[in-house]
Design an enzyme around this catalytic site. Structure first.
Site, PDB file in Angstrom:
ATOM      1  N   HIS A  90      54.458  60.626  81.504  1.00 41.31           N
ATOM      2  CA  HIS A  90      54.788  60.706  82.941  1.00 41.31           C
ATOM      3  C   HIS A  90      55.967  59.749  83.180  1.00 41.31           C
ATOM      4  O   HIS A  90      57.040  59.949  82.598  1.00 41.31           O
ATOM      5  CB  HIS A  90      53.521  60.346  83.726  1.00 41.31           C
ATOM      6  N   HIS A 120      58.328  70.264  81.157  1.00 37.50           N
ATOM      7  CA  HIS A 120      57.677  69.933  82.417  1.00 37.50           C
ATOM      8  C   HIS A 120      56.584  70.958  82.681  1.00 37.50           C
ATOM      9  O   HIS A 120      56.746  72.124  82.359  1.00 37.50           O
ATOM     10  CB  HIS A 120      58.691  69.953  83.571  1.00 37.50           C
ATOM     11  N   ASP A 143      63.628  62.412  83.579  1.00 39.13           N
ATOM     12  CA  ASP A 143      63.692  61.198  82.776  1.00 39.13           C
ATOM     13  C   ASP A 143      64.750  61.229  81.688  1.00 39.13           C
ATOM     14  O   ASP A 143      65.000  60.208  81.044  1.00 39.13           O
ATOM     15  CB  ASP A 143      62.324  60.952  82.114  1.00 39.13           C
TER      16      ASP A 143
HETATM   17  N1  ACO Z   1      59.342  68.360  72.841  1.00 41.06           N
HETATM   18  C1  ACO Z   1      58.930  69.323  71.992  1.00 41.06           C
HETATM   19  N2  ACO Z   1      58.040  70.285  72.302  1.00 41.06           N
HETATM   20  C2  ACO Z   1      57.543  70.260  73.550  1.00 41.06           C
HETATM   21  C3  ACO Z   1      57.926  69.290  74.500  1.00 41.06           C
HETATM   22  C4  ACO Z   1      58.871  68.321  74.101  1.00 41.06           C
HETATM   23  N3  ACO Z   1      59.273  67.386  74.957  1.00 41.06           N
HETATM   24  N4  ACO Z   1      57.269  69.518  75.650  1.00 41.06           N
HETATM   25  C5  ACO Z   1      56.490  70.584  75.448  1.00 41.06           C
HETATM   26  N5  ACO Z   1      56.667  71.045  74.177  1.00 41.06           N
HETATM   27  C6  ACO Z   1      56.043  72.222  73.583  1.00 41.06           C
HETATM   28  C7  ACO Z   1      54.566  71.963  73.296  1.00 41.06           C
HETATM   29  O1  ACO Z   1      54.381  71.450  72.004  1.00 41.06           O
HETATM   30  C8  ACO Z   1      54.002  73.357  73.463  1.00 41.06           C
HETATM   31  O2  ACO Z   1      54.332  74.101  72.297  1.00 41.06           O
HETATM   32  P1  ACO Z   1      53.279  75.196  71.714  1.00 41.06           P
HETATM   33  O3  ACO Z   1      53.192  76.246  72.768  1.00 41.06           O
HETATM   34  O4  ACO Z   1      53.869  75.634  70.430  1.00 41.06           O
HETATM   35  O5  ACO Z   1      51.977  74.450  71.525  1.00 41.06           O
HETATM   36  C9  ACO Z   1      54.824  73.952  74.608  1.00 41.06           C
HETATM   37  O6  ACO Z   1      56.074  73.263  74.558  1.00 41.06           O
HETATM   38  C10 ACO Z   1      54.180  73.780  75.977  1.00 41.06           C
HETATM   39  O7  ACO Z   1      53.990  72.379  76.211  1.00 41.06           O
HETATM   40  P2  ACO Z   1      52.694  71.731  76.844  1.00 41.06           P
HETATM   41  O8  ACO Z   1      52.459  70.406  76.188  1.00 41.06           O
HETATM   42  O9  ACO Z   1      51.564  72.711  76.842  1.00 41.06           O
HETATM   43  O10 ACO Z   1      53.185  71.541  78.324  1.00 41.06           O
HETATM   44  P3  ACO Z   1      52.522  70.624  79.433  1.00 41.06           P
HETATM   45  O11 ACO Z   1      52.841  71.247  80.722  1.00 41.06           O
HETATM   46  O12 ACO Z   1      51.090  70.354  79.138  1.00 41.06           O
HETATM   47  O13 ACO Z   1      53.287  69.216  79.248  1.00 41.06           O
HETATM   48  C11 ACO Z   1      54.890  67.512  79.444  1.00 41.06           C
HETATM   49  C12 ACO Z   1      54.351  68.825  80.027  1.00 41.06           C
HETATM   50  C13 ACO Z   1      53.752  66.481  79.315  1.00 41.06           C
HETATM   51  C14 ACO Z   1      55.934  66.945  80.393  1.00 41.06           C
HETATM   52  C15 ACO Z   1      55.502  67.795  78.044  1.00 41.06           C
HETATM   53  O14 ACO Z   1      56.571  68.720  78.185  1.00 41.06           O
HETATM   54  C16 ACO Z   1      55.995  66.531  77.374  1.00 41.06           C
HETATM   55  O15 ACO Z   1      55.196  65.850  76.720  1.00 41.06           O
HETATM   56  N6  ACO Z   1      57.310  66.185  77.487  1.00 41.06           N
HETATM   57  C17 ACO Z   1      57.843  64.962  76.941  1.00 41.06           C
HETATM   58  C18 ACO Z   1      57.477  63.773  77.824  1.00 41.06           C
HETATM   59  C19 ACO Z   1      58.263  63.753  79.097  1.00 41.06           C
HETATM   60  O16 ACO Z   1      59.470  63.916  79.108  1.00 41.06           O
HETATM   61  N7  ACO Z   1      57.544  63.476  80.186  1.00 41.06           N
HETATM   62  C20 ACO Z   1      58.172  63.367  81.528  1.00 41.06           C
HETATM   63  C21 ACO Z   1      57.778  64.514  82.364  1.00 41.06           C
HETATM   64  S1  ACO Z   1      58.534  64.440  83.912  1.00 41.06           S
HETATM   65  C22 ACO Z   1      57.672  63.239  84.722  1.00 41.06           C
HETATM   66  O17 ACO Z   1      56.495  63.101  84.656  1.00 41.06           O
HETATM   67  C23 ACO Z   1      58.413  62.339  85.457  1.00 41.06           C
END
Ligand code: ACO
Length: 444
Positions: free
Chosen positions: A283, A322, A378
């Site tokens: 987050h 996201h 971010d």
């Molecule tokens: N890098 C690589 N792969 C990713 C990323 C990433 N940053 N984010 C998602 N994916 C992939 C997942 O592995 C998943 O792949 P799969 O379908 O093969 O299993 C797919 O994309 C869907 O991702 P989920 O994790 O199911 O998406 P969710 O909505 O649960 O998570 C989140 C969203 C937590 C933001 C995620 O994208 C993440 O961890 N990003 C990196 C951390 C980040 O930048 N957080 C800031 C978010 S904005 C904020 O809160 C201010």
């Protein structure tokens, strides 16, 4: 459009107009059918409870870990269309607010639902700036932290400790008390953040200067040294104000859900812990992780190798992805522009080229395209903060400060919503059935 198509389309439109706003569910276990109302494209989970096999059945529930498809509230604060990359606060597009508003005006808008008049804004600004001082005892317990304590740890505990100073904060159903705590929290967040930063450096705390703007005073409390009067650089002051506007609210994100959930027990807003949720690297802690990641990548040439590791599932591309946005995060677009304004003044952040290369590759690569992974808020903020002279550990603090107005708007909306009660989800229990206690000597 030919006439046949047009007739077919008007018939379809008429059918939709006359259709009942309900959904029929047939339970194949019993053959019984149920008609469930649809409101705002949603069914109420409690309407599923009537679906039962027999009188002893508890009734149907919905299962939705991480709230992927469950609305937990009705809100009028902020709106996101994740597919189109739209964000609005109280109906106003984020792009317009970032261009024309200030953080304090935006905070007023979020909390009150309308832009302030000139008098209201003056009054609001006066009151916020007259709640910037903290009790002297707060300095004492900040002093108790180790020099290398993470400023978010210091913030979380200090905000929680504010409840011990303001006993009136327990009166959460009293609008005057809520307003007082709102002023205190928005006023004191920058002071506590700056004190935490100065403590890390071993530098004396700088007291608020109420004649400066909200971001200008924050810069003063962070960076003032021997000058009699601190004058913030107008480019940095405005850049910070825009970043604050962009971070002010974001509908039902993890920390908003926390303040609603914890606040639903009617605890005071200082104890409501939203800031702790924000600290997590998934987050608000992601901005810090992005810069760590860019340092780890080290050079533009090494980006393809890193992307390979991301695709192999070894690491995440921090600052990408996201839950809601399946398009470019509109805040990231504005932030990219602000970044260049700051770099022009402070010099280009050497990590920028690495970030741009990550983005270029990711936006073309099938792995990211298929999963609709775009830069989020971010991805670029850390680079700006670093160029402004903030250490990485301060990045999540810079997110938490402006989000306070969003948290308080969500908290207030939850308290005033007659449908809301103490948040208490259900579970599907798959553990053991009743077991008899086994005496120690009989356990293997
Ligand atoms: N890098 C690589 N792969 C990713 C990323 C990433 N940053 N984010 C998602 N994916 C992939 C997942 O592995 C998943 O792949 P799969 O379908 O093969 O299993 C797919 O994309 C869907 O991702 P989920 O994790 O199911 O998406 P969710 O909505 O649960 O998570 C989140 C969203 C937590 C933001 C995620 O994208 C993440 O961890 N990003 C990196 C951390 C980040 O930048 N957080 C800031 C978010 S904005 C904020 O809160 C201010």
């Amino acid at each position: 459009m030919d006439s046949v198509t047009s007739t077919a389309e008007s018939k379809k439109a008429a059918d939709i107009a006359t259709a009942r706003e309900t959904i029929s569910i047939t339970d194949n276990r019993t053959g019984k059918s149920y008609e469930i109302p649809i409101t705002h494209g949603t069914i109420r989970a409690m309407d599923l409870r009537q679906i039962e096999v027999d009188a002893n059945d508890f009734g149907m529930m919905s299962y939705d870990p991480a709230f992927n498809n469950t609305a937990s509230c009705i809100s009028r604060v902020s709106y996101i269309d994740g597919d189109k990359g739209i964000l609005r606060y109280r109906g106003y597009p984020i792009e317009e607010l970032a261009e024309k508003s200030t953080y304090l005006e935006t905070a007023y808008l979020l909390l009150n639902g309308a832009l302030p008049t000139e008098t209201q804004l003056k009054d609001w600004t006066w009151h916020v700036s007259h709640h910037t001082f903290v009790h002297e005892s707060i300095k004492k317990f900040l002093d108790g932290f180790h020099y290398d304590a993470h400023p978010m740890g210091m913030m979380i505990s200090t905000i929680a400790a504010l409840s011990t100073f303001y006993h009136d904060a327990k009166d959460i159903l009293n609008p005057e008390s809520r307003q007082k705590q709102t002023l205190r929290l928005i006023g004191k967040m920058p002071t506590i953040a700056a004190f935490a930063y100065r403590h890390t450096l071993g530098m004396p705390f700088v007291y608020p200067d109420n004649d400066l703007s909200y971001p200008g005073n924050f810069l003063n409390m962070l960076f003032r040294t021997t000058e009699a009067r601190y004058r913030p650089n107008p480019t940095l002051e405005r850049a910070l104000d825009v970043l604050f506007i962009l971070h002010a609210d974001h509908e039902q994100n993890c920390s908003a859900n926390v303040i609603r959930g914890v606040g639903s027990s009617h605890v005071d807003p200082y104890s409501a812990a939203a800031i702790a949720a924000l600290y997590g690297p998934l987050h608000g802690g992601a901005n810090e992780e992005v810069v760590r990641m860019l340092h780890e990548i080290g050079s533009v040439q090494k980006v393809p190798e890193f992307i390979k590791r991301v695709k192999a599932g070894e690491v995440k591309l921090m600052g990408f992805g996201h839950r809601i946005y399946k398009n470019y995060d509109p805040r990231a677009r504005i932030i990219k522009r602000v970044a260049y304004e700051v770099f022009e003044l402070m010099g280009k952040n050497p990590l920028l080229e690495i970030a741009l290369e990550c983005e270029r590759i990711a936006l073309e690569d099938e792995y990211f395209v298929k999963r609709k992974l775009y830069p989020n808020v971010d991805f670029y903020t850390g680079l700006i903060y670093q160029s402004m002279g903030f250490p990485m550990t301060m990045f999540p603090v810079l997110f938490a400060m402006p989000r306070t107005s969003g948290w308080l708007s969500q908290w207030q909306e939850m308290l005033l919503d007659p449908e809301q009660k103490i948040a208490r989800p259900r579970q599907i229990y798959l553990g053991h059935d009743t077991r008899s206690y086994i005496p120690m000597e009989k356990r293997s």
